[in-house]
Design a protein around this motif. Sequence first.
Motif, PDB file in Angstrom:
ATOM      1  N   VAL A  37       0.865  -3.099   7.624  1.00 17.16           N
ATOM      2  CA  VAL A  37       0.932  -2.878   6.182  1.00 17.16           C
ATOM      3  C   VAL A  37      -0.376  -2.215   5.744  1.00 17.16           C
ATOM      4  CG1 VAL A  37       1.097  -4.023   3.945  1.00 17.16           C
ATOM      5  CG2 VAL A  37       2.425  -4.880   5.882  1.00 17.16           C
ATOM      6  N   PRO A  38      -0.329  -1.012   5.213  1.00 15.65           N
ATOM      7  CA  PRO A  38      -1.581  -0.381   4.767  1.00 15.65           C
ATOM      8  C   PRO A  38      -2.073  -1.023   3.488  1.00 15.65           C
ATOM      9  CG  PRO A  38       0.288   1.044   4.253  1.00 15.65           C
ATOM     10  CD  PRO A  38       0.855  -0.186   4.925  1.00 15.65           C
ATOM     11  N   PHE A  39      -3.339  -1.358   3.418  1.00 16.87           N
ATOM     12  CA  PHE A  39      -3.882  -1.931   2.185  1.00 16.87           C
ATOM     13  C   PHE A  39      -4.572  -0.837   1.358  1.00 16.87           C
ATOM     14  CE2 PHE A  39      -6.916  -4.160  -0.473  1.00 16.87           C
ATOM     15  CZ  PHE A  39      -6.072  -5.076  -1.070  1.00 16.87           C
ATOM     16  N   TYR A  40      -5.435  -0.057   2.011  1.00 13.83           N
ATOM     17  CA  TYR A  40      -6.082   1.055   1.314  1.00 13.83           C
ATOM     18  C   TYR A  40      -5.243   2.319   1.487  1.00 13.83           C
ATOM     19  CZ  TYR A  40     -10.195  -1.931   0.978  1.00 13.83           C
ATOM     20  OH  TYR A  40     -11.057  -2.965   0.682  1.00 13.83           O
ATOM     21  N   GLY A 332      -7.876  -2.654  10.365  1.00 11.62           N
ATOM     22  CA  GLY A 332      -6.735  -2.209  11.162  1.00 11.62           C
ATOM     23  C   GLY A 332      -6.457  -0.730  10.917  1.00 11.62           C
ATOM     24  N   GLN A 333      -6.550  -0.327   9.661  1.00 11.57           N
ATOM     25  CA  GLN A 333      -6.324   1.091   9.344  1.00 11.57           C
ATOM     26  C   GLN A 333      -7.391   1.968   9.996  1.00 11.57           C
ATOM     27  OE1 GLN A 333      -5.810  -0.053   4.934  1.00 11.57           O
ATOM     28  NE2 GLN A 333      -4.618   1.820   5.080  1.00 11.57           N
ATOM     29  N   LEU A 334      -8.647   1.491   9.985  1.00  9.65           N
ATOM     30  CA  LEU A 334      -9.728   2.269  10.584  1.00  9.65           C
ATOM     31  C   LEU A 334      -9.581   2.351  12.104  1.00  9.65           C
ATOM     32  CD1 LEU A 334     -12.632   0.925   8.359  1.00  9.65           C
ATOM     33  CD2 LEU A 334     -11.804   3.302   8.428  1.00  9.65           C
ATOM     34  N   ALA A 335      -9.168   1.243  12.728  1.00  9.81           N
ATOM     35  CA  ALA A 335      -8.976   1.256  14.188  1.00  9.81           C
ATOM     36  C   ALA A 335      -7.872   2.234  14.569  1.00  9.81           C
ATOM     37  CB  ALA A 335      -8.641  -0.151  14.690  1.00  9.81           C
ATOM     38  N   ARG A 336      -6.815   2.263  13.772  1.00 10.43           N
ATOM     39  CA  ARG A 336      -5.734   3.212  14.072  1.00 10.43           C
ATOM     40  C   ARG A 336      -6.196   4.652  13.850  1.00 10.43           C
ATOM     41  NH1 ARG A 336      -2.971  -1.151  12.088  1.00 10.43           N
ATOM     42  NH2 ARG A 336      -2.880  -0.390   9.942  1.00 10.43           N
TER      43      ARG A 336
END
Lengths: 513, 513
Positions: A37-40, A332-336
């Motif tokens: 789930v993307p937060f930013y 999580g978004q940054l790792a992806r």
Amino acid sequence: MEAVQHGRRGRRRRAREDSEASASEPRTTLMNCFSPVPFYSDTDIDAIHANALRILQETGIRILHDKARAMLVEHGASVDADDHLVRFPRELVEQAMASAPSEFDAYTTEEHEPVRFGGRSAVFAPVGGAPYASDLEGGKRPGTLEDYTNFVKLVQHFDVLHVQSAMTEPQDVPIRFRHLETMHAQLTLSDKLPWVFCRGHGQVMDGFEMVRIARGLSEEEFREKVYIWGVINTNSPRVLDSLMVQGLIDFAEWGQMMVITPFTLSGAMAPVTIPGALSQQHAEFLAALTIHQLVRPGAPVVYGAFTSNVDMRSGAPAFGTPEYVRAAMGSGQLARKVGVPWRSSGSCTSNCVDAQAAYETQMALWGAMLGGANLLLHAAGWLEGGLTASFEKLIVDVEMLQQMAELFQPQKVTDEDLAFDAIASVEPGGHYFGEDHTLARYDTAFYTPVLSDWSNFGQWSENGEKTATERANEIYRSILDTFEPVALAADRRTALDAFVARRKEEGGAEPDG
Amino acid sequence: MEAVQHGRRGRRRRAREDSEASASEPRTTLMNCFSPVPFYSDTDIDAIHANALRILQETGIRILHDKARAMLVEHGASVDADDHLVRFPRELVEQAMASAPSEFDAYTTEEHEPVRFGGRSAVFAPVGGAPYASDLEGGKRPGTLEDYTNFVKLVQHFDVLHVQSAMTEPQDVPIRFRHLETMHAQLTLSDKLPWVFCRGHGQVMDGFEMVRIARGLSEEEFREKVYIWGVINTNSPRVLDSLMVQGLIDFAEWGQMMVITPFTLSGAMAPVTIPGALSQQHAEFLAALTIHQLVRPGAPVVYGAFTSNVDMRSGAPAFGTPEYVRAAMGSGQLARKVGVPWRSSGSCTSNCVDAQAAYETQMALWGAMLGGANLLLHAAGWLEGGLTASFEKLIVDVEMLQQMAELFQPQKVTDEDLAFDAIASVEPGGHYFGEDHTLARYDTAFYTPVLSDWSNFGQWSENGEKTATERANEIYRSILDTFEPVALAADRRTALDAFVARRKEEGGAEPDG
């Protein structure tokens, strides 16, 4: 105790095991059925990434390791000789991002499928590195080798804990021998992926060699696949010390799994804003990643994230907060964006195994799972901001993890599931207890808890009005009472014992880089 | 107590209140920043919906209300005269789906924005209808009017609880007067949306009239907008009894907010498979919806869902389980298919306010929030499968709800948030405590807990080693000690008191439909 046996590794039979969806999955890998789930927004994540690259280029990171600095300079970085601040050109960082693998497997024994890191996989690891241990009888005390060994057994027992970790510090063992004892316990009592601290080249090399002995591997075989894992932390803000860099180098050279985790407490060692703290975390991770991938391009690496906030009144760290969840999902978004597996953490601030411990830990757990974490460290047993490894908390957390694992099982609705005939055959106002449709699914329909007490108030009162924490105490003791170590071939066991004896005689290994 | 004041309605100042995103939101409406997460595929949801329509057409629903059956027949349904089984043509059901509104507002006093139901809104309501009350001192006991009144005060106190509910049954009040006393407490101590049980036409009409008096509304004004809410449950499987149908009719005729909630325990009153239980839930909801919308097309209605599973060994209900989360998320998908707001529930099975109570409740909470619930009933205070309303549990739950509400605040990253200058100005290895960037955000950066104790182990020990539950006890008592009721105009208060006195003299209203 039925509840205990339920969680027993190899004896646990889950409801969905016979379905196509999970039967093909290796036992040691859970797949998260929820899309991350993307937060930013993507724009905001791009801005954080660009900010991190700017930090690396303009303010730099202090690297306290001569060889690493020399290597970076050789590849185009600039270094300030006075303060060892390294400034990273964007291209060098992007080259490291490109060479780091997005997924990889870790191997244990021949009997078991490898553990997958990356994609939709979710690996659960117990608490790591707590100086204290606690249980209801003994209270909080400095961790001992006996405590550590007991944690190894509990981790081995539960299928839902996929790998071993550092659990508690055996403070009764001199630090120069500690890695020998903890590795010996992991390899003789458990067949799960072992772990070693990056406390200097000597300790890491000892750990690697013990794993080779236990798994029967040549040096060449060991270099080819992942057989052990470790973590380094940056010294936030913007420092990588020599022990940590040496760990990066050793793990990369030998192709073992390295988790790079900045410890960026927002408001203390990182900016008070979560996007600022994430920017610093990201920059520190990318600096370490660049060193790691220069040593061996393609070496397996995990994006560690542990950004949380502090209590602004006291400066003390807080975990499982709304800001923690936000930071986890952003990580999580940054790792992806980097394209590597992501590690998050279970955590709480509570000083005892109460409602606060449970709700803080579950907040952290959901942040990780919604964010698509591939590795959840500290997932079981973490108490008191990580200072204590609690035996009861481990059982509470295992219950939460098992529930989450059950929830991950993807569902495909069949005509039989829709149960039209069963619905038509039960009279209005009737019940389904005796229906064939019910009886055929009696044992497998629902998740069976290991800890939760579903008895009614009267039964619960008769049974002594025990809280979940009191029941967790009984469960962990019962597991230890009946624990049987995994079989390790006699020759490997002998070699392992001999190695430990020899290295102790030689003085062990001081954590001096 | 600072922590207590933090949650005080009207005095609470959240970190994000000054930001554009939330400043424009009415105080009483929270917007969930997470898009609803689909759990089942669209194909599977379509199959469950089709299965429900087939149940309605082929097996039918028993409707124990003469007027409702006659109305359904008039509109094309068929009825079996012997057993009152009504079979619903698909078109009739689809007509009801089409006329039910997707969103609506509920009104309280002139000072407050309406409460929005539908879309991304998330409304939190306390536990409803527990026969028992409990706290640490008094233990579990039959609920009293004093308990009910104390719950009304606590609900009024916390911003994060948006509406009143039935909390605990005041068993010391005869049932024919109970609705008068509970409504009087709600309207004189609180200005939040009140609630009335569907225990017969007389009680509902009394409740409606009391709200009109307290809010100063004519009958015509009252019919135009929502000023009160209620719930009916189906008698699963496949029965709607006379009290419930009468409630449907009364609420629809007067345009007040009706939550239709089948109570479909998978494995007991519904099939043992979750898709089967959801099919039955959906069919029962659609049957009630059809009656409701025939009475007044466009009347405000909410899809209530409460599917959970039972302990197969005992038949006892279990809450906050993986199956519960799955059913909740599927229910959200089904409600969106119908096109009406969706109600889910906070719930747990635990018999005391311990770690189990917290993790079960938070599992339910996440299932609701990820599924996009518009109304979360039983969100605070629910214990022991709903048999007990616990004062300490209410405080624990408020902490979880406040954290969730904080997490909902949408984030837009600014250059200031990225904090490049702050990062550049702090020395490697330094800290951010004294930075202007930090100090400017000292008070607003992070969520401040109402219950969580973030002190270190030493301080916590010195303070008496209190668990979250023990602290919750102190917090709830402190709130009651300093509670000040909202101001109700003297003439309305007098009229309300007189109405209650007169209706008591007249014998109240028995719950006889």
